[in-house]
Design a protein around this motif. Sequence first.
Motif, PDB file in Angstrom:
ATOM      1  N   GLU A 169      51.441  44.965  54.207  1.00 19.62           N
ATOM      2  CA  GLU A 169      50.124  44.447  54.563  1.00 19.62           C
ATOM      3  C   GLU A 169      49.929  43.030  54.031  1.00 19.62           C
ATOM      4  OE1 GLU A 169      45.407  45.783  54.472  1.00 19.62           O
ATOM      5  OE2 GLU A 169      46.917  46.977  53.435  1.00 19.62           O
ATOM      6  N   LYS A 170      50.400  42.797  52.812  1.00 18.16           N
ATOM      7  CA  LYS A 170      50.259  41.468  52.198  1.00 18.16           C
ATOM      8  C   LYS A 170      50.964  40.408  53.041  1.00 18.16           C
ATOM      9  CE  LYS A 170      51.826  39.008  48.031  1.00 18.16           C
ATOM     10  NZ  LYS A 170      53.012  38.352  48.653  1.00 18.16           N
ATOM     11  N   LEU A 171      52.199  40.707  53.440  1.00 13.86           N
ATOM     12  CA  LEU A 171      52.969  39.736  54.215  1.00 13.86           C
ATOM     13  C   LEU A 171      52.408  39.562  55.621  1.00 13.86           C
ATOM     14  CD1 LEU A 171      56.551  40.676  52.990  1.00 13.86           C
ATOM     15  CD2 LEU A 171      55.347  38.521  52.566  1.00 13.86           C
ATOM     16  N   LYS A 172      51.862  40.631  56.196  1.00 11.84           N
ATOM     17  CA  LYS A 172      51.241  40.507  57.516  1.00 11.84           C
ATOM     18  C   LYS A 172      50.081  39.517  57.463  1.00 11.84           C
ATOM     19  CE  LYS A 172      49.314  43.018  61.412  1.00 11.84           C
ATOM     20  NZ  LYS A 172      49.526  44.189  62.255  1.00 11.84           N
ATOM     21  N   LYS A 173      49.276  39.595  56.416  1.00 18.47           N
ATOM     22  CA  LYS A 173      48.152  38.663  56.272  1.00 18.47           C
ATOM     23  C   LYS A 173      48.633  37.224  56.138  1.00 18.47           C
ATOM     24  CE  LYS A 173      44.929  41.990  54.225  1.00 18.47           C
ATOM     25  NZ  LYS A 173      44.227  42.421  52.982  1.00 18.47           N
ATOM     26  N   GLU A 174      49.865  37.055  55.616  1.00 18.80           N
ATOM     27  CA  GLU A 174      50.447  35.715  55.470  1.00 18.80           C
ATOM     28  C   GLU A 174      51.180  35.268  56.734  1.00 18.80           C
ATOM     29  OE1 GLU A 174      52.990  35.791  52.068  1.00 18.80           O
ATOM     30  OE2 GLU A 174      51.396  36.382  50.677  1.00 18.80           O
ATOM     31  N   SER A 208      52.838  48.103  49.483  1.00 16.57           N
ATOM     32  CA  SER A 208      51.737  47.154  49.693  1.00 16.57           C
ATOM     33  C   SER A 208      52.213  45.817  50.254  1.00 16.57           C
ATOM     34  CB  SER A 208      50.997  46.915  48.375  1.00 16.57           C
ATOM     35  OG  SER A 208      51.882  46.391  47.395  1.00 16.57           O
ATOM     36  N   ASP A 209      53.508  45.532  50.147  1.00 17.32           N
ATOM     37  CA  ASP A 209      54.025  44.249  50.624  1.00 17.32           C
ATOM     38  C   ASP A 209      53.872  44.086  52.133  1.00 17.32           C
ATOM     39  OD1 ASP A 209      54.758  43.466  48.092  1.00 17.32           O
ATOM     40  OD2 ASP A 209      56.859  44.046  48.299  1.00 17.32           O
ATOM     41  N   ALA A 217      60.763  42.628  51.076  1.00 15.96           N
ATOM     42  CA  ALA A 217      59.653  43.439  50.563  1.00 15.96           C
ATOM     43  C   ALA A 217      60.218  44.593  49.752  1.00 15.96           C
ATOM     44  CB  ALA A 217      58.813  43.967  51.721  1.00 15.96           C
TER      45      ALA A 217
END
Length: 409
Positions: free
Chosen positions: A134-139, A131-132, A127
């Motif tokens: 939160e983005k990666l958590k969603k993935e 913002s990465d 990362a």
Amino acid sequence: MQKLFSLIVLATLATACTNTTKQNDEQLLKQALELHESIITIDSHTDTPLLLTRENFDFNGSNNESRGKVTLKKMEEGKLDAAFFAVFIGQDDRNPNKYDEVHNRALSIFESIHKSTKKHSDRSAVATSPSDAEKLKKEGKRAIYIGVENGYPIGKDITRLEQYYDLGARYLTLSHTRNNDICDSSTDPNGPEHNGLSSFGRKVVKKLNRLGMMIDVSHISDDAFNQVLEHTQMPIIASHSNARAICNHPRNLNDEMLKKLAQNGGVIQVCLLSSYVKESEPQPKRDSARNALRDKYNNFQNLSPEVREKAVDEWYALDEKFPPILATVSDLVDHIDHIVETIGIDYVGIGSDFDGGGAIEGCFDAGEMTNITVELLRRGYSKEEIQKIWGGNFLRVFREVERFAQNHK
């Protein structure tokens, strides 16, 4: 008979209290686990890259025999969303040949981080932006950020900072345990060399602001800390430091420094290295064995990769032979309490120093991170306050630094 009756009553009350405490702990743990699902949790400093190149290290975490406090499995168990992996180079001689050598070693560590995350790309990714996380958590993935611990590998070539940034580095810890060309260390046995920042160090501070790399003041001297604040245009971080008022160690920040950090808008990330949390209890046999190992391996300086690996194995073996007396999670949260009471809730976070010495009773590795949240809940911290401690405050600084760089390209 009366005595027997009294004993029965006391035993019943003790059992009831024990059961109530157990139920409360279970409820707090359930709350902590639920809370971690809804917030972003960040550990701002780990030394796990020291292990990534070792044959027996399993970053995936499926091999229970593999040494390491931060694996993907443990991050998942401890509900830790993101961790900064340190590209760490210990301080050594300062000359052109050595600068090239340690620079190349730093590049190899960057490569090992990228390779390890790519190998497990279904569960992790490097990362580079706030913002990465939160983005990666969603993935369903863990975010692996990169920081450089110790400015030593840039030598006197400031352009290397751009190279490190391009490879993913988002903070630079200016020095380590000894002085370098950038600034004085808080723990150099020879005392100050620059009386704070060097002239080169002032250029490094400005360059970091322009690049969008956070300035990390953990390890640097008090004078260097004050001078960084005079020259930076952006908030700073202390990626793994504690409150000196609670544990009087030069690596920690005193109350005056904490107040200046808050005025700057920065953040201090409390560290789980036990001797920075609580004054160590005397352990003469352990101390003697560790000193003997330092003598045997030239204080771990100028070692070949093979010898360094052997030295690390022997160092960890001492922990098994002479287990350390560790500070506790409660002791750690005492630091958070003090920082919050001194400068407020908006300037504190968590940076474990796992795999670099970090470990306390109750939070020995990344798999036990929720125990810190349990203690915070026990002490009455709200969800919003815990969210700030676990990542909100750090991400605020990260965003400001990123925004400044974007606006000054």
